[in-house]
Write a protein that holds these residues in place. Structure first.
Motif, mmCIF file in Angstrom:
data_model
loop_
_atom_site.group_PDB
_atom_site.id
_atom_site.type_symbol
_atom_site.label_atom_id
_atom_site.label_comp_id
_atom_site.label_asym_id
_atom_site.label_seq_id
_atom_site.Cartn_x
_atom_site.Cartn_y
_atom_site.Cartn_z
ATOM 1 N N PHE A 117 0.833 -1.208 0.000
ATOM 2 C CA PHE A 117 0.000 0.000 0.000
ATOM 3 C C PHE A 117 0.867 1.258 0.000
ATOM 4 N N ILE A 118 1.863 1.304 0.859
ATOM 5 C CA ILE A 118 2.710 2.488 0.976
ATOM 6 C C ILE A 118 3.401 2.801 -0.342
ATOM 7 N N GLU A 119 4.079 1.821 -0.930
ATOM 8 C CA GLU A 119 4.866 2.084 -2.141
ATOM 9 C C GLU A 119 3.986 2.403 -3.344
ATOM 10 N N SER A 120 2.837 1.742 -3.460
ATOM 11 C CA SER A 120 1.967 1.987 -4.616
ATOM 12 C C SER A 120 1.241 3.321 -4.502
ATOM 13 N N THR A 121 0.902 3.721 -3.288
ATOM 14 C CA THR A 121 0.287 5.029 -3.080
ATOM 15 C C THR A 121 1.278 6.139 -3.413
ATOM 16 N N LEU A 122 2.516 5.976 -2.996
ATOM 17 C CA LEU A 122 3.552 6.953 -3.332
ATOM 18 C C LEU A 122 3.748 7.048 -4.843
ATOM 19 N N ALA A 123 3.710 5.904 -5.519
ATOM 20 C CA ALA A 123 3.875 5.898 -6.973
ATOM 21 C C ALA A 123 2.754 6.678 -7.657
ATOM 22 N N GLN A 124 1.539 6.556 -7.125
ATOM 23 C CA GLN A 124 0.409 7.289 -7.684
ATOM 24 C C GLN A 124 0.547 8.804 -7.447
ATOM 25 N N ILE A 125 0.945 9.168 -6.249
ATOM 26 C CA ILE A 125 1.064 10.583 -5.910
ATOM 27 C C ILE A 125 2.044 11.290 -6.839
ATOM 28 N N TYR A 126 3.180 10.655 -7.090
ATOM 29 C CA TYR A 126 4.262 11.310 -7.827
ATOM 30 C C TYR A 126 4.392 10.830 -9.273
ATOM 31 N N LYS A 127 3.305 10.305 -9.833
ATOM 32 C CA LYS A 127 3.336 9.866 -11.227
ATOM 33 C C LYS A 127 3.418 11.075 -12.158
ATOM 34 N N THR A 128 3.787 10.809 -13.397
ATOM 35 C CA THR A 128 3.945 11.892 -14.373
ATOM 36 C C THR A 128 3.149 11.589 -15.638
ATOM 37 N N ASN A 129 2.818 12.647 -16.381
ATOM 38 C CA ASN A 129 2.134 12.488 -17.658
ATOM 39 C C ASN A 129 3.105 11.979 -18.721
#
Length: 486
Positions: A117-129
Motif C-alpha cells: 500500500f505504501i509504495e503503490s500510493t507513493l507511486a500514484q502521488i508522484y506519477k507523471t504524464n
C-alpha cells in the motif's frame, strides 16, 4: 554452446552467491519484516481493517479513459507477481527450507500488504504524464521528486532493469522451458524460439498492449489454478490438519530433518520463505508501483488498496495452492524419505506433485498454467523495464526502449537454455539490491502515504463514494507534477 553457458553460469554463481547471501541473511530478512511491521502500525493495521474495501475498489468498474484503468494496472502487477515464484519458487522454498518456509511466506505476505500500500500510493502521488496517454511512475520517480535524489532514483532504475529486464525474464523463460520439456518433451531451445516470437508480438505494442493482454489472461488463469488446487484440498481433507501442523512446527525448528544438511533450521526456513515470498508478491521490492502508477484513478490510496489486494491473491491464495498440491502429494513424501539431499528443479517438483494427484491431466495442466503465468510475467517485466529505461534516458526514450526490447527478447532465449541455478542466483542478487534501495526510500516517505490514506478514509466517512485527491493536503504539494491531479 550449452557447455559455454554452463561454464559461465558456474563462474557467475561463485561470485553472486556470497554477495546475495549476505544481503538476504543480514539485511533484507530484517529490513523487509521490520518495515512491514512499521507500516502496519502506522496505517493502524490497514490490511485487516480495509480488506473489504480492497476487494471493492479492485473489482469496481472504472474506465481508464485513454490510459490504463485501475483493474488493468492490477492485472499487470498481478501478471508480474504470479509467475515462477508461485510454482517453481514455492517448490524450491519447500525443498531447501522445509515446510516452515511456507509459514514465513505467509508472514511476509501479511506485513507485505501494508508495504504494498505504501509504495503503490507513493507511486500514484508522484506519477507523471506521458505523450502516449499512459501515466509513468514508480520508485525512481518518487525518490527523485519527494526525496530530491535523482542519482538514487537512477540507481534503483538500473537495479530494476537488471532484475526484471534481464534476470526475471530469464527465470520465467527457464521455468516455461522446463515445464514444456517435462510435460511434452519439447526441447528447451524450441520453447525459447516460440516465446521470443509471442513476446515480440505484444511488447512492440507498448504498455497499453501489455495491460490489455494481462486484463484478459490473468483472471482466467488465476481462477482455474485456484479451483484445481481447491479440488485437491477437498479430496485430501483428512490430511490437511497434519499438513498445517507440520508447516507451523517446522517454522520454529521442530520436525524431522530433510534437505540434507539444511534440515529444518529456523533461519533457513525464514530466509527461503521470505525470499520466495518477496519474489512472488514483490511487496517492498519496488516493482508493482510501476504498474500502480499507470492507473488513471481519482485518489492514490484507491490504487494502493488495489495493489495490497494483489498480495492477497498472489501469496495467500496462489502460493498456498502450490504448497497444498506439493505437501499433500505422495511425491513429496517419497523424496523426503529417499532423496533428502538431492538437487531438484523447482517446476519439476510441482509438476510431479500435480501428476501424483491428477495423473496425466495434472502434468499437462501445470505445464499450461506455468506457460500462462510466466508468459504474462515476461510481458509485465517488459513494461516495468520500459518505464525505467525511459526514466534513465528521457531525451532518447524511444531508442532506449528499442534496445531494451531486444535485450529482453535475447534474455528470454538465453533463459530457456540456461541452468536454473544461474538464473535464480542472478534474480536473487538483483532483487535484493533493488528491494534494499526501495525499502529505505519508502521508510523515509511513508508519512506522505499515511497522510494520503487518512484523507481517503476521511472522505469515505463523510459519505463520498469515490474520494478525490487534492495535492494540497501534502506538506510539499509543489513536488507533485502539475496537471496530473486536476
Amino acid at each position: 554452446m550449452e557447455q559455454l553457458v554452463s561454464t559461465l553460469a558456474n563462474a557467475a554463481h561463485a561470485v553472486m552467491d556470497p554477495v546475495s547471501g549476505f544481503i538476504w541473511s543480514y539485511i533484507l530478512v530484517y529490513l523487509l519484516i521490520g518495515a512491514g511491521l512499521v507500516f502496519t502500525v502506522m496505517t493502524k493495521f490497514m490490511q485487516f481493517r480495509l480488506l473489504g474495501q480492497m476487494v471493492r475498489v479492485t473489482f469496481a468498474r472504472q474506465s481508464g479513459g485513454e490510459g490504463v484503468s485501475a483493474f488493468q494496472a492490477f492485472a499487470t502487477s498481478l501478471a508480474a507477481r504470479v509467475g515462477t515464484g508461485n510454482l517453481a519458487g514455492v517448490a524450491l522454498a519447500l525443498w531447501v527450507g522445509g515446510p516452515g518456509a511456507i509459514f514465513w511466506m505467509w508472514i511476509t505476505a501479511l506485513v507485505g500488504l501494508a508495504t504494498a500500500f505504501i509504495e503503490s500510493t507513493l507511486a500514484q502521488i508522484y506519477k507523471t504524464n506521458h505523450r502516449d496517454g499512459v501515466f509513468r511512475g514508480g520508485p525512481a520517480f518518487y525518490i527523485e521528486r519527494a526525496l530530491g535524489q535523482r542519482w538514487l532514483g537512477m540507481l534503483f532504475a538500473v537495479f530494476l532493469i537488471l532484475a526484471f529486464g534481464l534476470a526475471f525474464c530469464g527465470a520465467q523463460s527457464n521455468t516455461i522451458a522446463q515445464a514444456m520439456n517435462g510435460a511434452f518433451a519439447i526441447p528447451n531451445w524450441v520453447t525459447g524460439v516460440v516465446l521470443v516470437g509471442l513476446t515480440a508480438l505484444i511488447i512492440y505494442g507498448g504498455i497499453k498492449s501489455v495491460a490489455r493482454a494481462a486484463e484478459k489472461i490473468v483472471p482466467i488463469m488465476a481462477v482455474a489454478y485456484f479451483l484445481v488446487a481447491l479440488y485437491i484440498l477437498i479430496i485430501n481433507i483428512s490430511d490437511v490438519p497434519a499438513m498445517l501442523a507440520l508447516i507451523v512446527k517446522s517454522a520454529f525448528g521442530y520436525g524431522p530433518a530433510i534437505g540434507g544438511a539444511a534440515g529444518y533450521s529456523i533461519m533457513l526456513a525464514m530466509e527461503n520463505g521470505i525470499k520466495r515470498g518477496l519474489f512472488s508478491n514483490e511487496s517492498g521490492m519496488g516493482s508493482a508501483p510501476n504498474a500502480a502508477a499507470t492507473a488513471n484513478v481519482k485518489h492514490p490510496a484507491a490504487q494502493g488498496l488495489v495493489q495490497s489486494f494483489g498480495v492477497v491473491c498472489d501469496t495467500l491464495i496462489i502460493c498456498s495452492c502450490t504448497a497444498v498440491v506439493i505437501l499433500l502429494s505422495g511425491v513429496y513424501d517419497t523424496l523426503m524419505s529417499t532423496s533428502p539431499g538431492a538437487a531438484i528443479q523447482g517446476i519439476q517438483l510441482t509438476q510431479d506433485a500435480m501428476g501424483d494427484h491428477l495423473g496425466r491431466f495434472g502434468e499437462i495442466f501445470i505445464a499450461l498454467a506455468i506457460l500462462f503465468f510466466a508468459f504474462t510475467s515476461i510481458l509485465a517485466d517488459y513494461a516495468y523495464s520500459a518505464i525505467n529505461i525511459e526514466y534513465l534516458f528521457p531525451r532518447h526514450a524511444e531508442r532506449a526502449v528499442s534496445i531494451m526490447r531486444a535485450l529482453i527478447l535475447a534474455m528470454v532465449m538465453i533463459g530457456a537454455v540456461a541452468q536454473l541455478t544461474f538464473v535464480w542466483d542472478f534474480a536473487d542478487l538483483a532483487m535484493g539490491l533493488m528491494a534494499t534501495t526501495n525499502l529505505i526510500a519508502i521508510l523515509l516517505l511513508s508519512p506522505i502515504a499515511v497522510r494520503t490514506l487518512r484523507d481517503y478514509e476521511r472522505q469515505r466517512k463523510e459519505g463520498v463514494k469515490e474520494p478525490v485527491f487534492n495535492p494540497k493536503i501534502l506538506k510539499h504539494p509543489e513536488r507533485v507534477e502539475k496537471g496530473v491531479w486536476d
